[in-house]
Design a protein around this motif. Structure first.
Motif, PDB file in Angstrom:
ATOM      1  N   CYS A  10      50.064  72.056  16.038  1.00  0.00           N
ATOM      2  CA  CYS A  10      49.986  70.903  15.131  1.00  0.00           C
ATOM      3  C   CYS A  10      49.958  71.324  13.671  1.00  0.00           C
ATOM      4  CB  CYS A  10      48.781  70.027  15.476  1.00  0.00           C
ATOM      5  SG  CYS A  10      47.208  70.669  14.884  1.00  0.00           S
ATOM      6  N   GLY A  11      49.751  72.602  13.397  1.00  0.00           N
ATOM      7  CA  GLY A  11      49.786  73.082  12.018  1.00  0.00           C
ATOM      8  C   GLY A  11      48.456  73.041  11.284  1.00  0.00           C
ATOM      9  N   ALA A  12      47.370  72.668  11.975  1.00  0.00           N
ATOM     10  CA  ALA A  12      46.053  72.653  11.318  1.00  0.00           C
ATOM     11  C   ALA A  12      45.608  74.080  10.982  1.00  0.00           C
ATOM     12  CB  ALA A  12      45.017  71.963  12.205  1.00  0.00           C
ATOM     13  N   THR A  89      42.956  77.021  19.586  1.00  0.00           N
ATOM     14  CA  THR A  89      42.511  76.050  18.583  1.00  0.00           C
ATOM     15  C   THR A  89      41.944  74.794  19.233  1.00  0.00           C
ATOM     16  OG1 THR A  89      44.745  75.120  18.463  1.00  0.00           O
ATOM     17  CG2 THR A  89      44.150  76.777  16.798  1.00  0.00           C
ATOM     18  N   CYS A  91      42.055  71.828  17.720  1.00  0.00           N
ATOM     19  CA  CYS A  91      42.914  70.699  17.343  1.00  0.00           C
ATOM     20  C   CYS A  91      43.955  70.380  18.406  1.00  0.00           C
ATOM     21  CB  CYS A  91      43.593  70.991  16.009  1.00  0.00           C
ATOM     22  SG  CYS A  91      44.273  72.660  15.883  1.00  0.00           S
ATOM     23  N   CYS A  92      44.717  71.388  18.841  1.00  0.00           N
ATOM     24  CA  CYS A  92      45.847  71.116  19.731  1.00  0.00           C
ATOM     25  C   CYS A  92      45.908  72.089  20.896  1.00  0.00           C
ATOM     26  CB  CYS A  92      47.144  71.162  18.926  1.00  0.00           C
ATOM     27  SG  CYS A  92      47.405  72.752  18.124  1.00  0.00           S
TER      28      CYS A  92
HETATM   29 ZN   LIG Z   1      46.550  72.640  16.013  1.00  0.00          ZN
END
Ligand SMILES: [Zn+2]
Ligand SMILES: [Zn+2]
Length: 188
Positions: A10-12, A89, A91-92
């Motif tokens: 997701c790029g976080a 991660t 996040c994703c």
């Molecule tokens: Zn992520």
């Protein structure tokens, strides 16, 4: 020598992996049950494993890795009490790195977490296919059931060279007293 970006799906989490070249690291595919179990644990295993259950990894030194944003997204798990530290991660649920300890110059980064121009040339062709006894079906390049002599030499000479050069640090994955930056998940 190529700098590649390190990022979760997701790029976080974003970072850089510096000076990647086939001579500076080892491009390996690992079929072990530990890698497969980890992919299952974080979910969406078909995204992280090839159809034979292999994980495509590039082994490099922790000092080549920098994380610029999203360090707080790092989570850690160990498949066994003394197993490798596997970071992903929050996040994703993307796998980011497998590493052994602060003292060991080892960071195995799944190719799914590396992006950037020249990526294929930077990692080069796969040097060794290992732990084939856990492969599902018959991979096209027949892997060694465990570790071939050539793969052991590749990994050991990499570790020795980088240990002498002190490339186990700095590391974004362990703090100064050797603890993982994210506490390993409790498994039940
Ligand atoms: Zn992520
Ligand atoms: Zn493995």
């Amino acid at each position: 020598m190529t700098d590649l970006s390190l990022q979760c799906d997701c790029g976080a989490l974003k970072g850089t992996v510096k000076n990647v070249s086939p001579k500076k690291g080892n491009h390996m595919v690992c079929y072990c049950d530990d890698c497969q179990g980890f992919a299952k644990y974080i979910g969406n295993e078909e995204k992280w494993l090839d159809e034979f259950g292999g994980t495509d990894l590039f082994q490099l030194a922790p000092s080549q890795v920098e994380i610029h944003q999203g360090t707080d997204q790092l989570r850690c798990m160990r498949m066994t009490p003394k197993g490798v530290y596997r970071f992903y991660t929050a996040c994703c649920h993307s796998p980011i790195v497998n590493t052994i300890s602060r003292k060991m110059p080892f960071a195995g980064i799944p190719l799914t977490a590396l992006q950037g121009e020249g990526k294929d040339a930077a990692v080069g062709p796969v040097k060794c296919y290992v732990m084939g006894k856990f492969a599902k079906g018959t991979p096209p390049t027949y892997p060694h059931p465990k570790f071939s002599f050539a793969s052991l030499v590749a990994v050991m000479s990499f570790m020795l060279k980088n240990k002498i050069q002190g490339n186990n640090v700095p590391t974004p994955f362990f703090n100064d007293n050797g603890q993982a930056v994210a506490k390993p998940d409790k498994r039940d």
